[in-house]
Design an enzyme around this catalytic site. Structure first.
Site, PDB file in Angstrom:
ATOM      1  N   TYR A 108       0.843  -1.198   0.000  1.00  0.00           N
ATOM      2  CA  TYR A 108       0.000   0.000   0.000  1.00  0.00           C
ATOM      3  C   TYR A 108       0.879   1.249   0.000  1.00  0.00           C
ATOM      4  CZ  TYR A 108      -4.143  -2.628   1.601  1.00  0.00           C
ATOM      5  OH  TYR A 108      -5.202  -3.488   1.717  1.00  0.00           O
ATOM      6  N   TYR A 147      -0.154  -9.873   1.037  1.00  0.00           N
ATOM      7  CA  TYR A 147       0.897  -9.211   1.818  1.00  0.00           C
ATOM      8  C   TYR A 147       0.963  -9.792   3.236  1.00  0.00           C
ATOM      9  CZ  TYR A 147      -2.994  -6.203   3.471  1.00  0.00           C
ATOM     10  OH  TYR A 147      -4.179  -5.726   3.981  1.00  0.00           O
ATOM     11  N   ARG A 157      -2.161 -11.945   4.241  1.00  0.00           N
ATOM     12  CA  ARG A 157      -3.537 -11.680   3.824  1.00  0.00           C
ATOM     13  C   ARG A 157      -3.752 -12.192   2.407  1.00  0.00           C
ATOM     14  NH1 ARG A 157      -7.195  -8.237   5.160  1.00  0.00           N
ATOM     15  NH2 ARG A 157      -8.370 -10.131   4.802  1.00  0.00           N
ATOM     16  N   HIS A 160      -7.088  -8.974  -1.697  1.00  0.00           N
ATOM     17  CA  HIS A 160      -8.422  -8.438  -1.384  1.00  0.00           C
ATOM     18  C   HIS A 160      -8.513  -6.980  -1.779  1.00  0.00           C
ATOM     19  CE1 HIS A 160      -5.862  -7.511   2.073  1.00  0.00           C
ATOM     20  NE2 HIS A 160      -6.586  -6.417   2.195  1.00  0.00           N
ATOM     21  N   HIS A 162     -10.646  -3.551  -0.436  1.00  0.00           N
ATOM     22  CA  HIS A 162     -11.532  -2.986   0.577  1.00  0.00           C
ATOM     23  C   HIS A 162     -12.614  -2.150  -0.112  1.00  0.00           C
ATOM     24  CE1 HIS A 162      -8.765  -3.873   3.992  1.00  0.00           C
ATOM     25  NE2 HIS A 162      -7.834  -3.739   3.060  1.00  0.00           N
TER      26      HIS A 162
HETATM   27 FE   LIG Z   1      -5.895  -4.647   3.135  1.00  0.00          FE
END
Ligand SMILES: [Fe+2]
Length: 237
Positions: A108, A147, A157, A160, A162
Site C-alpha cells: 500500500y 501481503y 492476507r 483483497h 476494501h
Molecule cells: Fe488490506
C-alpha cells in the site's frame, strides 16, 4: 421512519464478524469489553451528505489511470463490477462506492506499510464511483498482491479489495472486503474467518466472469453487494 423518530432500522449483526475474534489478534485489544450503548440517530447522520454523480469523475473508477505519473501500473489488469441491492433484490442507485487496495506486489502507499515489496509509481490504489439506476458499479484496476501482516507467524492476507459504501447519509456507511476465487490463503485468513457462517464467507469471494472479461484487455470479476437480509454481504463491525 420508525416510531421512535429514527429513519434507519438497526442492523442485525449476527451474521457479520464479531467485534472480538481472538485469531485476529488486534480485535482482542480493540473489541469493546462492555455492552454497547445504542445512540439515537440525529439529523447530522441521517440527512447527508448526498454524493451526486457530478462530484465523481469517470477516471475516479479507473485505478489504472488515476495514479499515473509516467506509465501504466504493473500487474494483472482486472475489471470488478457488480450491483448493490437490498434484501429483495431492489437496486440501490446513487450509492457511493470507494475502494482501496495494495498494488500488484502487495504494498500500500501508506507510511505504516513497510512491507519489503516495491511501490508502483503509477498506482495509487484507491478509487470511487456511484452506482447507476440499476445499482451497478464498475472499477478497472490491477489485481492486488497478497501481503504479510504479522498477526501470527507467517501470516499473509489473501488478495483483497476494501470496499466502503455510502447510501444517502453517514448512518448508512458500510465497509467490507472482496476476495478472489481459488486463493489458497482464504481458509487461513483470520479476518475472513471471523465471519461465523461459511456461506456468508463465500459471499465475500468474487466470481470470475468471462462475460465481464474483455478480450485482449482485462479479466473480469463479478461481486454483488446485498445490504440486508438472509443473504446479506458480511460487513465489518
Ligand atoms: Fe488490506
Amino acid at each position: 421512519m420508525m416510531g421512535n423518530g429514527e429513519i434507519y432500522k438497526p442492523r442485525d449483526w449476527s451474521g457479520h464478524p464479531a467485534y472480538r475474534h481472538d485469531p485476529y489478534a488486534s480485535t482482542v485489544l480493540r473489541g469493546p469489553t462492555k455492552p454497547l450503548v445504542r445512540l439515537r440517530q440525529t439529523l447530522s447522520e441521517v440527512t447527508g451528505p448526498h454524493y451526486g454523480r457530478e462530484a465523481v469523475g469517470p477516471l475516479d473508477a479507473d485505478l489504472t489511470k488515476n495514479g499515473v505519473t509516467d506509465g501504466e501500473p504493473l500487474g494483472e489488469r482486472i475489471i470488478v463490477t457488480g450491483r448493490v441491492v437490498d434484501e429483495d433484490g431492489r437496486p440501490q442507485p446513487d450509492t457511493l462506492l470507494e475502494i482501496w487496495q495494495a498494488n500488484a506486489a502487495g504494498r500500500y502507499i501508506h507510511k505504516k506499510d513497510q512491507h519489503d515489496a516495491p511501490l508502483d509509481p503509477n498506482f495509487f490504489g484507491a478509487g470511487r464511483c456511484v452506482t447507476d439506476e440499476d445499482g451497478r458499479y464498475r472499477f478497472l484496476t490491477v489485481k492486488p498482491g497478497a501481503y504479510p501482516w504479522r498477526n501470527h507467524p507467517n501470516a499473509w492476507r489473501p488478495a483483497h479489495i476494501h470496499f466502503s459504501l455510502f447510501g444517502p447519509s453517514f448512518a448508512t456507511r458500510l465497509i467490507t472486503q472482496m476476495y478472489f476465487p481459488g486463493d489458497p490463503l482464504l481458509p487461513l485468513d483470520p479476518i475472513l474467518g471471523g465471519i461465523p457462517d461459511e456461506q456468508a464467507r463465500a459471499r465475500l469471494v468474487a466470481d470470475f466472469s468471462l462475460d465481464v472479461t474483455e478480450p485482449e484487455w482485462a479479466l473480469g470479476y463479478s461481486f454483488d453487494i446485498i445490504l440486508r437480509g438472509r443473504s446479506a454481504t458480511p460487513m465489518e463491525t
